[in-house]
Scaffold this motif. Sequence first.
Motif, short mmCIF file in Angstrom:
data_model
loop_
_atom_site.label_atom_id
_atom_site.label_comp_id
_atom_site.label_asym_id
_atom_site.label_seq_id
_atom_site.Cartn_x
_atom_site.Cartn_y
_atom_site.Cartn_z
N UNK A 67 0.81 -1.09 0.00
CA UNK A 67 -0.04 -0.01 0.12
C UNK A 67 0.79 1.26 0.09
N UNK A 68 1.93 1.21 0.70
CA UNK A 68 3.10 2.34 0.73
C UNK A 68 3.60 2.40 -0.48
N UNK A 69 3.95 1.15 -1.15
CA UNK A 69 5.00 1.27 -2.44
C UNK A 69 4.02 1.89 -3.62
N UNK A 70 2.72 1.66 -3.45
CA UNK A 70 1.79 1.92 -4.87
C UNK A 70 1.02 3.13 -4.51
N UNK A 71 1.27 3.91 -3.51
CA UNK A 71 0.54 5.20 -3.35
C UNK A 71 0.66 6.15 -4.17
N UNK A 72 1.58 6.36 -5.14
CA UNK A 72 1.84 7.15 -6.19
C UNK A 72 0.65 6.89 -7.27
N UNK A 73 1.00 7.93 -8.44
CA UNK A 73 0.00 7.67 -9.49
C UNK A 73 0.82 7.27 -10.94
N UNK A 74 1.81 6.60 -10.66
CA UNK A 74 2.68 5.82 -11.93
C UNK A 74 1.34 4.91 -12.46
N UNK A 75 1.57 4.40 -13.81
CA UNK A 75 0.74 3.46 -14.34
C UNK A 75 1.01 2.24 -13.51
N UNK A 76 2.18 1.88 -12.92
CA UNK A 76 2.37 0.66 -12.38
C UNK A 76 1.62 0.67 -11.18
N UNK A 77 1.71 1.70 -10.34
CA UNK A 77 1.12 1.91 -9.06
C UNK A 77 -0.45 1.54 -9.38
N UNK A 78 -1.01 2.25 -10.36
CA UNK A 78 -2.44 2.16 -10.46
C UNK A 78 -2.69 0.95 -10.69
N UNK A 79 -2.07 0.04 -11.58
CA UNK A 79 -2.21 -1.36 -11.96
C UNK A 79 -2.09 -2.39 -10.69
N UNK A 80 -1.23 -1.96 -9.97
CA UNK A 80 -1.06 -2.77 -8.69
C UNK A 80 -2.10 -2.65 -7.77
N UNK A 81 -2.62 -1.19 -7.43
CA UNK A 81 -3.75 -1.12 -6.66
C UNK A 81 -5.16 -1.86 -7.10
#
Length: 194
Positions: free
Chosen positions: A36-50
């Motif tokens: 949850x901490x590592x994917x808090x940003x708005x990069x495409x990869x973070x969005x996909x993981x979320x």
Amino acid sequence: MRLIFLGPPGAGKGTQAARIAEKHGLAHLATGDMLRAATAGDSPLSEKARAIMASGGLLPDEMIIELISAPVSGAKTTGFILDGFPRTVPQAEALDKLLAALNAPLEAVIAFDLDEKAIRQRIIGRGSEAGQHAREDDRQEVITRRMAEYRRHTQPLRDYYQAKGLLRPVDAAGTVEQVSAEIEEILAEKVLTA
Ligand code: ADP
């Protein structure tokens, strides 16, 4: 001590891991929190993981192994509790390799036993307590998917660790104090027999 807390979502692993880690000075390594901490940003990869997490699916093994390797190595001497990892047999195999290379074997795998009805009640309770801060993956329909992922991918780890003589089941239906006491008993036995 190097421990794994294994169990279905909602079984209380996180609560117990935090308590036991604090008491014994161990690192509490919770992959869900780390993700949850590592994917808090708005990069495409973070969005996909979320999106995968919000739907109750599991993230790719390679991603998780990469995420956890440095923290596990760093906590080699202080000891650690792994909470939410490993969740699949390939993750468990990767962990074995890592720990063998570090010459730091696992001491016990605490397996939380809780039936499906109790799991649902707990997760729903956690959602309503949290109000608008509730986790997106604590919604009813997502719980069903998380349970299915657990049965399919994580449940087999019980046999995996049983075969290694490491599995120590606890009854997770008790109160927080009762479950902690049961875990402490297991840890005391480990220390006495070590
Ligand atoms: P819980 O134990 O309550 O299901 P966590 O906070 O441990 O929740 O994990 C939340 C989500 O993060 C999981 O549903 C999954 O999408 C992802 N995740 C966490 N740990 C792992 C893992 N070891 N492998 C794959 N996905 C993971």
